[in-house]
Design an enzyme around this catalytic site. Structure first.
Site, PDB file in Angstrom:
ATOM      1  N   ASP A  46      51.665  46.536  47.152  1.00  0.00           N
ATOM      2  CA  ASP A  46      50.271  46.179  46.861  1.00  0.00           C
ATOM      3  C   ASP A  46      49.417  46.651  48.045  1.00  0.00           C
ATOM      4  O   ASP A  46      49.795  46.447  49.198  1.00  0.00           O
ATOM      5  CB  ASP A  46      50.147  44.653  46.701  1.00  0.00           C
ATOM      6  CG  ASP A  46      48.871  44.257  45.986  1.00  0.00           C
ATOM      7  OD1 ASP A  46      48.957  43.525  44.983  1.00  0.00           O
ATOM      8  OD2 ASP A  46      47.773  44.666  46.432  1.00  0.00           O
TER       9      ASP A  46
ATOM     10  N   ALA B 191      51.226  47.611  32.286  1.00  0.00           N
ATOM     11  CA  ALA B 191      50.237  46.577  31.949  1.00  0.00           C
ATOM     12  C   ALA B 191      48.952  47.274  31.527  1.00  0.00           C
ATOM     13  O   ALA B 191      48.225  47.805  32.356  1.00  0.00           O
ATOM     14  CB  ALA B 191      49.996  45.671  33.148  1.00  0.00           C
TER      15      ALA B 191
ATOM     16  N   THR C  45      42.623  55.172  40.401  1.00  0.00           N
ATOM     17  CA  THR C  45      43.757  54.241  40.553  1.00  0.00           C
ATOM     18  C   THR C  45      44.515  54.138  39.236  1.00  0.00           C
ATOM     19  O   THR C  45      45.742  54.157  39.204  1.00  0.00           O
ATOM     20  CB  THR C  45      43.261  52.821  40.921  1.00  0.00           C
ATOM     21  OG1 THR C  45      42.388  52.929  42.010  1.00  0.00           O
ATOM     22  CG2 THR C  45      44.402  51.894  41.270  1.00  0.00           C
TER      23      THR C  45
ATOM     24  N   GLY D  18      44.108  42.544  45.331  1.00  0.00           N
ATOM     25  CA  GLY D  18      45.100  41.494  45.574  1.00  0.00           C
ATOM     26  C   GLY D  18      44.871  40.870  46.953  1.00  0.00           C
ATOM     27  O   GLY D  18      44.086  41.377  47.747  1.00  0.00           O
TER      28      GLY D  18
ATOM     29  N   TYR E  90      37.124  52.511  31.975  1.00  0.00           N
ATOM     30  CA  TYR E  90      38.297  51.655  32.168  1.00  0.00           C
ATOM     31  C   TYR E  90      39.193  51.714  30.931  1.00  0.00           C
ATOM     32  O   TYR E  90      40.400  51.942  31.024  1.00  0.00           O
ATOM     33  CB  TYR E  90      37.840  50.220  32.452  1.00  0.00           C
ATOM     34  CG  TYR E  90      38.966  49.237  32.611  1.00  0.00           C
ATOM     35  CD1 TYR E  90      39.916  49.407  33.612  1.00  0.00           C
ATOM     36  CD2 TYR E  90      39.078  48.129  31.774  1.00  0.00           C
ATOM     37  CE1 TYR E  90      40.952  48.503  33.762  1.00  0.00           C
ATOM     38  CE2 TYR E  90      40.102  47.214  31.926  1.00  0.00           C
ATOM     39  CZ  TYR E  90      41.036  47.404  32.918  1.00  0.00           C
ATOM     40  OH  TYR E  90      42.063  46.502  33.058  1.00  0.00           O
TER      41      TYR E  90
ATOM     42  N   GLY F 194      48.497  40.625  43.435  1.00  0.00           N
ATOM     43  CA  GLY F 194      47.324  40.340  42.603  1.00  0.00           C
ATOM     44  C   GLY F 194      47.515  39.033  41.864  1.00  0.00           C
ATOM     45  O   GLY F 194      48.524  38.336  42.036  1.00  0.00           O
ATOM     46  N   PHE F 195      46.562  38.728  41.035  1.00  0.00           N
ATOM     47  CA  PHE F 195      46.584  37.457  40.308  1.00  0.00           C
ATOM     48  C   PHE F 195      47.817  37.368  39.398  1.00  0.00           C
ATOM     49  O   PHE F 195      48.677  36.494  39.572  1.00  0.00           O
ATOM     50  CB  PHE F 195      45.258  37.331  39.535  1.00  0.00           C
ATOM     51  CG  PHE F 195      45.283  36.355  38.405  1.00  0.00           C
ATOM     52  CD1 PHE F 195      45.667  35.039  38.605  1.00  0.00           C
ATOM     53  CD2 PHE F 195      44.907  36.756  37.124  1.00  0.00           C
ATOM     54  CE1 PHE F 195      45.677  34.128  37.548  1.00  0.00           C
ATOM     55  CE2 PHE F 195      44.912  35.868  36.077  1.00  0.00           C
ATOM     56  CZ  PHE F 195      45.314  34.550  36.278  1.00  0.00           C
TER      57      PHE F 195
END
Ligand code: UDP
Length: 319
Positions: A31, A117, A95, A36, A149, A10-11
């Site tokens: 991943d 994170a 997820t 991603g 979220y 991912g970023f």
């Protein structure tokens, strides 16, 4: 040191992988390429210290092998982006909750230090600026999907803290504020890559609402430095940290800056939230982190100016 990075293509994950590899460390990426991209890590694949598994973190037998084998875990795999959350809420919730459950359960089995994170979204629509780690979360109703979220990430934080207190699993929780840089896609709604692409293509730059809502944007290399510093400090264990930049800019001023830096003739177009998202969409007017906790512990101080980051992103999209 072998770091397992979930969401490593991912970023943010790809920048973290690059940073750790540049220090001569070993990196294992898992991943599923949902948000991603393999392109994000292709330039790293010649490095013998990198291993890549294209698979989901819900694959428990694989995750058990990877976690057993690593020294520390950076758990970055998640569904992110306001657009994705509104368009694919089931995927977001599952997820973010089930994935973290798997990671923490296995991390605990082998007692591997884990960074979670999380996100500034957990502060919700609180207007107590700047946000400090012990401040209240203020969420809207469950009928507005944006809040799923924030809630799913809050559950991740609760679970990680529960593992720490009850099972002595070393965890570190990081709440990432708006993070930007090359490789971030605008596909899931993130404002800076969206504006840069619109400016370069001479499309209208879509400022939602009146553009007076404000954010603080951190360069991904500053954020990655902060994540690594926290994982390297024993005093960060069991704690929650804001990670980001505390310099604020309105979205309208951001649009004007991007337009000017890209030398673009795009018009700036105001778009109501109902048109961009859904009826009754709730946005935060301001979101500013108090970064004194991470700064005092690790010496963290954002180094890259917003204009420099925008320049990097313009160059990335020009290529
Ligand atoms: N935004 C905008 N135009 C866009 C995309 C986003 O005006 O094309 C606004 C959005 O409403 C929010 C801010 O930019 O106020 C930051 O949005 P982003 O999705 O990047 O991050 P957020 O802070 O909402 O998680």
């Amino acid at each position: 040191m072998n770091s397992l990075i979930t969401g490593g293509a991912g970023f943010i994950g790809s920048h973290l992988a690059e940073f750790l590899l540049s220090k001569g460390e070993e990196v294992t990426i898992v991943d599923n390429l949902s948000t991603g991209k393999f392109e994000n890590i292709r330039h790293l694949t010649d490095n013998p210290n990198l291993r890549v598994h294209i698979d989901t973190i819900l694959n428990e037998p694989l995750m058990e092998l990877l976690i057993k084998d690593c020294d520390v875990i950076y758990h970055l795999a998640a569904a992110v982006g306001v657009r994705l959350i509104i368009e694919r809420p089931v995927e977001t919730i599952e997820t973010n909750t089930i994935g973290t459950e798997v990671v923490l359960k296995l991390a605990n089995r082998y007692k591997k230090k884990t960074l979670i994170a999380s996100t500034s979204e957990v502060y919700g629509k609180s207007d107590k600026i700047p946000f400090k780690e012990e401040d209240d979360s203020v969420f809207g109703p469950t009928i507005k999907s944006r809040w799923s979220y924030a809630c799913s990430k809050a559950i991740d934080e609760f679970l990680a803290l529960a593992y720490f207190h009850e099972k002595k699993l070393p965890i570190v929780i990081t709440r990432l504020f708006n993070t930007i840089g090359p490789r971030q896609t605008g596909q899931y709604g993130m404002v800076v890559p969206t504006f840069v692409q619109q400016a370069l293509l001479k499309h209208p730059i879509t400022v939602y609402d009146d553009g007076q809502q404000a954010r603080c944007f951190a360069n991904v290399t500053d954020v990655v430095w902060g994540l690594h510093a926290l994982m390297s400090d024993p005093d960060a264990v069991g704690e929650v940290f804001n990670v980001g930049n505390n310099k604020e800019i309105s979205i309208l001023a951001l649009a004007e800056l991007v337009k000017e830096m890209a030398g673009s003739e795009s018009e700036i177009q105001f778009v109501p939230y109902e048109k961009a998202f859904e009826q009754g969409f709730e946005d935060m007017r301001r979101r500013v982190p108090d970064i004194s906790k991470i700064s005092e512990l690790t010496g963290y101080a954002p180094k890259v100016e917003l204009s420099e980051t925008i320049q990097q992103i313009i160059e990335y999209y020009q290529k």
